[in-house]
Design a protein around this motif. Sequence first.
Motif, PDB file in Angstrom:
ATOM      1  N   ASP A  81     -33.894  53.372 128.032  1.00 27.46           N
ATOM      2  CA  ASP A  81     -34.112  54.802 128.232  1.00 27.46           C
ATOM      3  C   ASP A  81     -35.113  55.353 127.227  1.00 27.46           C
ATOM      4  OD1 ASP A  81     -32.204  54.601 130.184  1.00 27.46           O
ATOM      5  OD2 ASP A  81     -30.642  55.679 129.090  1.00 27.46           O
ATOM      6  N   SER A  82     -35.605  54.476 126.349  1.00 22.03           N
ATOM      7  CA  SER A  82     -36.478  54.897 125.259  1.00 22.03           C
ATOM      8  C   SER A  82     -37.902  54.388 125.401  1.00 22.03           C
ATOM      9  CB  SER A  82     -35.915  54.388 123.920  1.00 22.03           C
ATOM     10  OG  SER A  82     -34.569  54.744 123.747  1.00 22.03           O
ATOM     11  N   GLY A 313     -38.034  54.860 117.380  1.00 20.27           N
ATOM     12  CA  GLY A 313     -37.997  55.723 118.550  1.00 20.27           C
ATOM     13  C   GLY A 313     -36.911  55.366 119.540  1.00 20.27           C
ATOM     14  N   CYS A 314     -36.161  54.269 119.279  1.00 14.42           N
ATOM     15  CA  CYS A 314     -35.072  53.922 120.188  1.00 14.42           C
ATOM     16  C   CYS A 314     -33.988  54.988 120.087  1.00 14.42           C
ATOM     17  CB  CYS A 314     -34.500  52.546 119.859  1.00 14.42           C
ATOM     18  SG  CYS A 314     -33.251  52.001 121.054  1.00 14.42           S
ATOM     19  N   LYS A 315     -33.630  55.573 121.215  1.00 18.90           N
ATOM     20  CA  LYS A 315     -32.658  56.643 121.242  1.00 18.90           C
ATOM     21  C   LYS A 315     -31.252  56.113 120.972  1.00 18.90           C
ATOM     22  CE  LYS A 315     -35.256  59.160 124.795  1.00 18.90           C
ATOM     23  NZ  LYS A 315     -35.239  59.600 126.222  1.00 18.90           N
TER      24      LYS A 315
END
Length: 318
Positions: A81-82, A313-315
């Motif tokens: 999702d990232s 930046g990985c959620k």
Amino acid sequence: MSDQFNQPLGGNSMPRFAGPATMFRLPSQSDATGLDIAIVGVPLDIGTSNRAGTRFGPRQIRSESVLVRPYGMATRAAPFDSFQVADIGDVPLNTFNLEKSIAIIEQFYDAVVATGAKPLSLGGDHTIALPILRALAKRHGKMALVHVDAHADINDTMFGEKVAHGTIFRRALEEGLVDGHKMTQIGLRATGYSAGDFDWSREQGATVIQAEDCWYRSLAPVMDEVRQRIGPDTPTYLSFDIDGLDPSVAPGTGTPEPAGLTAAQGLEIIRGVFGTDLIGADLVEVSPPYDTTGNTSLLAANLAFEMLCSFPGCKRRD
């Protein structure tokens, strides 16, 4: 789930023993165009000095990756999702010539880096890290390095050869690809050829954490110190040799050594890289002919997933 990014094919949509044979059953494409992270296989094993078979590593890791689901339940990480992630296949090596293969790998990664994608690489023996670092350095300059391994890989030569799987980090330091003062080697152990086998790294400023210093403890505090040394803005590369882990959890490798890291410690190291400016990672030295249960390849697939989760930046889901 995001409809903006590629998603792995789910186990309730297609049985896990079926479907595409790509990493995590992601879509495949011919190059890294439009990707944030490109998964690449590098099926090289002519740089190894002991048991061969890592040429089959990328294919088997992909096969076992069907059991990896899209969310990290401990970290709440949601890499798919990232980022836009796809499997771009394997580097077309010269099976009979190591020197030519190294040039082919570097050229392949030049093209990946030119798109802006970050490579997540499946080896293959550890020789592959050197041409990958060479390609990344052209864009990012000198890098920090987190290196998990049973061996320092700092030999000057092996059988007179300057480049093989046991020489690559000496070359990387000599060529200015890696900042010795921001280099950490974790899991080094067992026997050597001289009492000072691990000292050359230290002389270049590297931090060497031998396996004995990791026994019976969490490595999360160690990784806090590693992140502090590296800082948040230094381009960082993670190179993970599966033989850094103990043969009880990762027997399928070419140069196993007793009393290594646990699987949980391997996860702690990778998760501990989150917070650095990670620009690439590799998982190397899985040798399926010595992995009769498939457990080494399955562990490797899970470690590769954790690497995805550690890119900046990985959620993290609430």
